[in-house]
Design a protein around this motif. Structure first.
Motif, PDB file in Angstrom:
ATOM      1  N   PHE A  69       0.811  -1.219   0.000  1.00 60.36           N
ATOM      2  CA  PHE A  69       0.000   0.000   0.000  1.00 60.36           C
ATOM      3  C   PHE A  69       0.848   1.274   0.000  1.00 60.36           C
ATOM      4  O   PHE A  69       0.383   2.335   0.412  1.00 60.36           O
ATOM      5  N   SER A  70       2.086   1.151  -0.492  1.00 60.55           N
ATOM      6  CA  SER A  70       2.970   2.303  -0.759  1.00 60.55           C
ATOM      7  C   SER A  70       3.296   3.121   0.488  1.00 60.55           C
ATOM      8  O   SER A  70       3.428   4.352   0.426  1.00 60.55           O
ATOM      9  N   ALA A 110     -10.016   0.826   3.215  1.00 56.75           N
ATOM     10  CA  ALA A 110      -9.938  -0.077   2.051  1.00 56.75           C
ATOM     11  C   ALA A 110     -10.255  -1.506   2.470  1.00 56.75           C
ATOM     12  O   ALA A 110      -9.757  -2.464   1.869  1.00 56.75           O
ATOM     13  N   GLY A 150      -9.539  -3.321  -0.785  1.00 60.99           N
ATOM     14  CA  GLY A 150      -8.121  -2.964  -0.766  1.00 60.99           C
ATOM     15  C   GLY A 150      -7.238  -3.966  -1.476  1.00 60.99           C
ATOM     16  O   GLY A 150      -6.302  -3.591  -2.197  1.00 60.99           O
ATOM     17  N   ALA A 208      -5.007  -3.077  -4.751  1.00 65.16           N
ATOM     18  CA  ALA A 208      -3.549  -3.184  -4.599  1.00 65.16           C
ATOM     19  C   ALA A 208      -2.900  -4.018  -5.692  1.00 65.16           C
ATOM     20  O   ALA A 208      -1.714  -3.847  -5.989  1.00 65.16           O
ATOM     21  N   TYR A 219      -5.368   5.707  -4.326  1.00 63.45           N
ATOM     22  CA  TYR A 219      -6.089   5.498  -3.069  1.00 63.45           C
ATOM     23  C   TYR A 219      -5.207   5.291  -1.844  1.00 63.45           C
ATOM     24  O   TYR A 219      -5.690   5.296  -0.715  1.00 63.45           O
ATOM     25  N   ASP A 220      -3.877   5.070  -2.029  1.00 64.78           N
ATOM     26  CA  ASP A 220      -3.085   4.609  -0.889  1.00 64.78           C
ATOM     27  C   ASP A 220      -2.115   5.660  -0.389  1.00 64.78           C
ATOM     28  O   ASP A 220      -2.277   6.855  -0.636  1.00 64.78           O
ATOM     29  N   PHE A 221      -1.055   5.214   0.310  1.00 71.87           N
ATOM     30  CA  PHE A 221      -0.102   6.137   0.923  1.00 71.87           C
ATOM     31  C   PHE A 221       0.723   6.908  -0.107  1.00 71.87           C
ATOM     32  O   PHE A 221       1.452   7.830   0.266  1.00 71.87           O
ATOM     33  N   MET A 239      -4.566   3.737   6.893  1.00 72.68           N
ATOM     34  CA  MET A 239      -5.437   2.908   6.063  1.00 72.68           C
ATOM     35  C   MET A 239      -5.878   1.675   6.849  1.00 72.68           C
ATOM     36  O   MET A 239      -5.195   1.250   7.781  1.00 72.68           O
ATOM     37  N   ALA A 261      -7.415  -2.367   5.922  1.00 71.16           N
ATOM     38  CA  ALA A 261      -7.655  -3.333   4.841  1.00 71.16           C
ATOM     39  C   ALA A 261      -7.862  -4.713   5.448  1.00 71.16           C
ATOM     40  O   ALA A 261      -7.189  -5.085   6.410  1.00 71.16           O
ATOM     41  N   ASN A 304       1.194   5.834   8.468  1.00 72.94           N
ATOM     42  CA  ASN A 304       2.412   6.195   7.737  1.00 72.94           C
ATOM     43  C   ASN A 304       3.448   6.845   8.638  1.00 72.94           C
ATOM     44  O   ASN A 304       4.517   7.233   8.185  1.00 72.94           O
TER      45      ASN A 304
END
Length: 563
Positions: free
Chosen positions: A193-194, A316, A320, A324, A341-343, A351, A353, A371
């Motif tokens: 999810f980055s 998500a 999610g 992803a 949608y993610d980081f 987030m 999921a 994060n």
């Protein structure tokens, strides 16, 4: 009127004035007056508020009050019959296996392990025969009809179940391999999810509700400690999952709702500027939302939350693990920018999921991710002064089964990224295909553009021709179990691996066409005879504008589950 009568009348008026019903009436009326210039945008909301206030006034009348009580009792009796309708067949299976359950307050006595295994196998087979898995919306995410995914996974998990079923993540010193596996699962998910891998944190939970709950708790406590916020508020769309309402209820957070127009699939983003203030502790969005399967405009909202230094949480949980693994260059359609949608979006701070949906893992496995550790620290609970020693946990649960962690990790390792990419593409493509074909059926409208849908297709019908409740009634007769929606009245199917075959998609469209035709004929015949039509026959909450009545019936339902 004598003095005592006046005092009694005055006291009754005071009680009514202070009652929750009157306060809601006053708040709703004030909202109407101040937002009358937005009557077009809030058309459905106005209708709901006006009807709710009418019901509030009518309930004071004894005749109406008695009718409501009778209606609630009737609805509760109907729920009881629906819940208990399978009891006799279940009891028969116990009887066939010579297991005595006549004493309701005692667990049954068994003669052998084989007897118990046979009993459980027959109970599950009986349930499977009542409704086909490929006719259920969501719920059963792995293909059990034509694919090998679930069969292979079940065989594998049954072979490893005994290894970790007595382990407990609360004791990493006793079970170091479990901690290693849990950490590997979290790090994999953060990367997926980055997230900022140097600073991000992830905590495994028992499900989406706990993940959401913990994020709300962390932001509430952070705002109180770091910003001195004593009256916390959260801003969410109307389409957000009710787990946020639950969190707000338990945690004492005031919830503010961003209006959403289902006809245009648009959030009223300018409204956020009016809502956001010094008490806002979190803004939350969906990727995608549960009712309609569309993603909120996360990049646009992130610019606002970043400007005002407010945390932004992305739920998500539903899709999610579809998002992803979707790839633009692999898909037959160019994925819209809305799927960001993610980081990777600057401003997204957390987030949630669920592994137990589209990652096809055992129930009870989810994750909440931050994060930055600065927020995660406020999720943790520490009691340093207990006489039993220092007590510290990172989630609501203390002890929990290490087996859930193990089987979640093992399922993902077994399937691998290549499988999940293929699965995500087939689900997203099937969602698009079903939405396109449903839109071609006369009197049927899909909510959202087909290319914007992730994994859910929601649709409604023209109520003047055939109410969606009638259509769903005939779909139920054909064995389908779809999710019923309200405001607007609609149904949706959460597309799973069970729904990706051409055979299912063709049959589903045929069944919807036939059900629309049947509902249209039935509604016309009823109207010609002057009988109730549409939701008046099949609907439940759709026809009740007073949420307190729905609330009471829902509480009765929960009470009936295990009574």
């Amino acid at each position: 009127m004598d003095t005592k009568g006046k005092l009694a009348s005055g006291f009754l008026f005071y009680l009514f004035y202070k009652s929750k019903s009157f306060q809601n009436f006053k708040n709703d009326t004030t909202f109407l007056l101040y937002n009358f210039d937005n009557i077009v945008l809030y058309n459905n909301l106005y209708k709901s508020v006006v009807l709710s206030n009418i019901y509030t006034a009518l309930k004071i009348i004894p005749y109406v009050s008695n009718k409501i009580t009778t209606g609630i009792s009737s609805a509760t009796e109907g729920l009881s019959q629906s819940l208990n309708k399978h009891d006799k067949s279940i009891e028969e299976i116990f009887k066939d296996n010579n297991v005595d359950i006549s004493l309701k307050n005692n667990i049954p006595l068994i003669k052998s392990e084989v007897q118990l295994i046979t009993l459980l196998e027959q109970l599950r087979e009986s349930e499977k025969s009542k409704i086909a898995n490929n006719k259920v919306s969501g719920t059963i995410y792995a293909d059990t009809a034509v694919g090998q995914t679930k069969r292979r996974t079940e065989l594998f998990l049954s072979r490893i179940f005994h290894l970790y079923y007595l382990t407990n993540p609360l004791h990493p010193d006793v079970f170091p391999s479990l901690r290693f596996i849990e950490r590997n699962l979290i790090n994999f998910t953060l990367k997926l999810f980055s997230a900022d891998l140097e600073n991000a944190r992830g905590i495994l939970t028992t499900g989406g509700t706990e993940s959401i709950f913990l994020a709300c708790k962390a932001y509430r406590d952070y705002a109180k400690k770091e910003k001195g916020v004593d009256n916390p508020e959260m801003i969410v769309p109307n389409t957000i999952h009710p787990a946020f309402d639950k969190a707000a209820h338990y945690l004492g957070i005031k919830i503010m709702r961003i209006p959403y127009c289902y006809k245009t699939d648009k959030l009223d983003i300018p409204k956020i500027y009016k809502m956001i203030n010094k008490n806002t502790v979190i803004v939350a969005l969906s990727a995608p939302n549960f009712p309609y399967g569309t993603c909120d405009p996360i990049s646009k909202v992130a610019k606002i939350t970043k400007k005002y230094s407010v945390p932004l949480h992305i739920d998500a949980c539903l899709g999610g693990f579809v998002l992803a693994f979707l790839e633009n260059n692999d898909n037959s359609r160019l994925l819209p920018k809305k799927f960001d949608y993610d980081f990777a979006i600057e401003g997204v701070t957390s987030m949630s999921a669920d592994y137990h949906k589209y990652a096809l893992c055992p129930k009870g496995s989810s994750i909440v991710m931050y994060n930055s550790r600065k927020y995660a620290d406020y999720q943790y609970f520490v009691q340093p002064d207990w006489c039993g020693g220092i007590y510290a946990t990172n989630s609501f649960t203390g002890s929990k089964s290490g087996n859930i962690t193990l089987m979640t990790w093992a399922t993902i390792v077994l399937n691998g990224p290549r499988f999940y990419k293929k699965l995500a593409k087939s689900i997203n493509d099937s969602t698009y295909e079903l939405a396109e074909k449903l839109n071609q059926i006369p009197h049927v409208t899909v909510i959202g553009e087909p290319c914007d849908l992730v994994n859910v297709v929601a649709f409604y019908t023209d109520p003047k021709i055939c109410h969606i409740s009638g259509v769903n009634h005939y779909l139920k007769e054909k064995g389908y179990n779809l999710n019923e929606l309200q405001k607007p009245d609609a149904v949706h199917i959460a597309v799973t691996e069970n729904h990706t075959s051409d055979t299912f998609k063709k049959q589903f469209i045929i069944d919807v066409v036939v059900s629309v035709r049947e509902a249209t004929i039935a509604q016309k015949e009823a109207a010609d005879k002057g009988l109730p039509t549409g939701a008046a026959i099949y609907g439940t909450s759709q026809k009740i504008s007073d949420s307190s009545i729905i609330d009471k019936v829902a509480r009765n339902y929960l009470d009936l589950l295990y009574s």
